[in-house]
Design a protein around this motif. Sequence first.
Motif, short mmCIF file in Angstrom:
data_model
loop_
_atom_site.label_atom_id
_atom_site.label_comp_id
_atom_site.label_asym_id
_atom_site.label_seq_id
_atom_site.Cartn_x
_atom_site.Cartn_y
_atom_site.Cartn_z
N GLU A 163 74.45 53.47 85.54
CA GLU A 163 73.50 54.41 86.20
C GLU A 163 74.54 55.41 87.10
O GLU A 163 74.15 56.49 87.25
CB GLU A 163 72.63 53.71 86.84
CG GLU A 163 71.37 54.53 87.08
CD GLU A 163 70.31 53.76 87.85
OE1 GLU A 163 69.89 52.57 87.51
OE2 GLU A 163 69.64 54.44 88.76
N GLN A 164 75.26 54.47 87.61
CA GLN A 164 75.91 55.39 88.86
C GLN A 164 77.10 56.26 88.36
O GLN A 164 77.11 57.55 88.80
CB GLN A 164 76.81 54.38 89.75
CG GLN A 164 77.03 54.29 91.15
CD GLN A 164 78.24 53.41 92.05
OE1 GLN A 164 78.20 52.53 91.35
NE2 GLN A 164 78.81 53.75 92.81
N THR A 165 77.69 55.99 87.27
CA THR A 165 78.59 57.16 86.46
C THR A 165 77.89 58.11 86.04
O THR A 165 78.21 59.19 86.18
CB THR A 165 79.37 56.56 85.30
OG1 THR A 165 78.50 55.65 84.56
CG2 THR A 165 80.31 55.42 86.10
N ARG A 220 87.47 63.05 83.97
CA ARG A 220 88.50 61.80 83.52
C ARG A 220 89.03 61.26 84.65
O ARG A 220 89.62 60.10 84.67
CB ARG A 220 89.55 62.37 82.52
CG ARG A 220 88.95 62.62 80.95
CD ARG A 220 89.88 63.16 80.13
NE ARG A 220 90.91 62.30 79.90
CZ ARG A 220 91.81 62.39 78.99
NH1 ARG A 220 91.74 63.47 78.25
NH2 ARG A 220 92.99 61.47 78.93
N ASN A 221 89.68 62.48 85.65
CA ASN A 221 90.53 61.73 86.95
C ASN A 221 89.56 61.19 88.07
O ASN A 221 90.07 60.84 89.17
CB ASN A 221 91.34 62.53 87.17
CG ASN A 221 92.42 63.03 85.97
OD1 ASN A 221 92.82 61.90 85.44
ND2 ASN A 221 92.69 64.20 85.63
N LYS A 259 87.23 56.12 86.65
CA LYS A 259 88.48 55.44 86.36
C LYS A 259 88.08 53.86 86.57
O LYS A 259 88.57 53.15 85.61
CB LYS A 259 89.76 55.81 87.18
CG LYS A 259 90.37 56.95 86.89
CD LYS A 259 91.50 57.07 87.59
CE LYS A 259 92.62 58.34 87.06
NZ LYS A 259 93.78 58.73 87.83
N GLN A 260 87.36 53.62 87.45
CA GLN A 260 86.79 52.40 88.01
C GLN A 260 86.17 51.77 86.70
O GLN A 260 86.23 50.55 86.31
CB GLN A 260 86.16 52.35 89.23
CG GLN A 260 85.97 50.99 89.97
CD GLN A 260 84.94 51.39 91.24
OE1 GLN A 260 84.91 52.49 91.96
NE2 GLN A 260 84.27 50.16 91.53
N LYS A 287 86.05 52.93 83.66
CA LYS A 287 86.66 52.60 82.49
C LYS A 287 87.60 51.53 82.54
O LYS A 287 87.67 50.56 81.42
CB LYS A 287 87.68 53.81 82.15
CG LYS A 287 86.96 54.95 81.49
CD LYS A 287 87.95 56.08 81.27
CE LYS A 287 88.34 57.02 82.53
NZ LYS A 287 88.92 58.11 81.90
N GLU A 288 88.07 50.88 83.59
CA GLU A 288 88.70 49.88 83.80
C GLU A 288 87.92 48.42 83.54
O GLU A 288 88.38 47.80 82.80
CB GLU A 288 89.47 49.61 84.97
CG GLU A 288 90.48 48.70 85.27
CD GLU A 288 91.51 48.93 86.59
OE1 GLU A 288 91.40 49.88 87.35
OE2 GLU A 288 91.34 47.59 87.12
N LYS A 289 86.85 48.47 84.09
CA LYS A 289 86.18 47.67 84.09
C LYS A 289 85.56 47.41 82.48
O LYS A 289 85.25 46.19 82.20
CB LYS A 289 84.65 47.50 84.89
CG LYS A 289 85.14 47.35 86.45
CD LYS A 289 83.83 46.66 87.14
CE LYS A 289 84.21 46.40 88.68
NZ LYS A 289 83.08 45.68 89.00
N GLY A 290 85.38 48.52 82.00
CA GLY A 290 84.67 48.58 80.72
C GLY A 290 85.71 47.91 79.75
O GLY A 290 85.27 47.01 78.82
#
Lengths: 111, 111
Positions: free
Chosen positions: B36-38, B72-73, B78-79, B81-84
């Motif tokens: 939701e946040q992203t 993307r940046n 980024k956070q 994507k890392e968790k994903g």
Amino acid sequence: MQTFWKNNIAPKAPYYAVIFISEKKENVEGYEEMNEQTMNTALSLKGCLGYSSVPGNFISYWDNMNSINEWRNHSLHKQAKEKGVKQWYKYYHSLICEVKHSHEFFANGFK
Amino acid sequence: MQTFWKNNIAPKAPYYAVIFISEKKENVEGYEEMNEQTMNTALSLKGCLGYSSVPGNFISYWDNMNSINEWRNHSLHKQAKEKGVKQWYKYYHSLICEVKHSHEFFANGFK
């Protein structure tokens, strides 16, 4: 669902994608048969590279615009589109795209 | 689900699409909040035009590649994507595309 690549080969960009986002009406008589028939026919065409499919969103991948235009003008596809507009869909959004970058991720143990 | 256009304005092609096809693991703690946040953050960015969303497939639309690269940046992205990659996804396929043609159909009485 994972993207299906014909012959198990993921193509390198650039290639093309046709996105079909849709909402169906409640009565969709004949839809399933036509859906299966059109998908099998599209996949049998030389220029079709594969597809990604989830309910409400179907993406087919193609080698170039000529292949997409051939499929657009295919008699079965035309018949399906006509029925789709008249009988099955309350909404659709179709997009033709050039894929610039493509990346697949498989977590450990899930390939 | 119908495509959502920011300010209710469907853009004219060419524009850009980022397709995200995914399969999640069974335990996806923290995913809903981050999702939701992203999504809200992406939509608040000037270059984001709208999105199409069904389970397993999220497409965001952008005015140009610069806007996509900014997102993307973005630190939140980024956070996420890392968790994903570490926690949530067993599979994903992401594509960056230039939209060449786009067409929406609304059956009578369904707009």
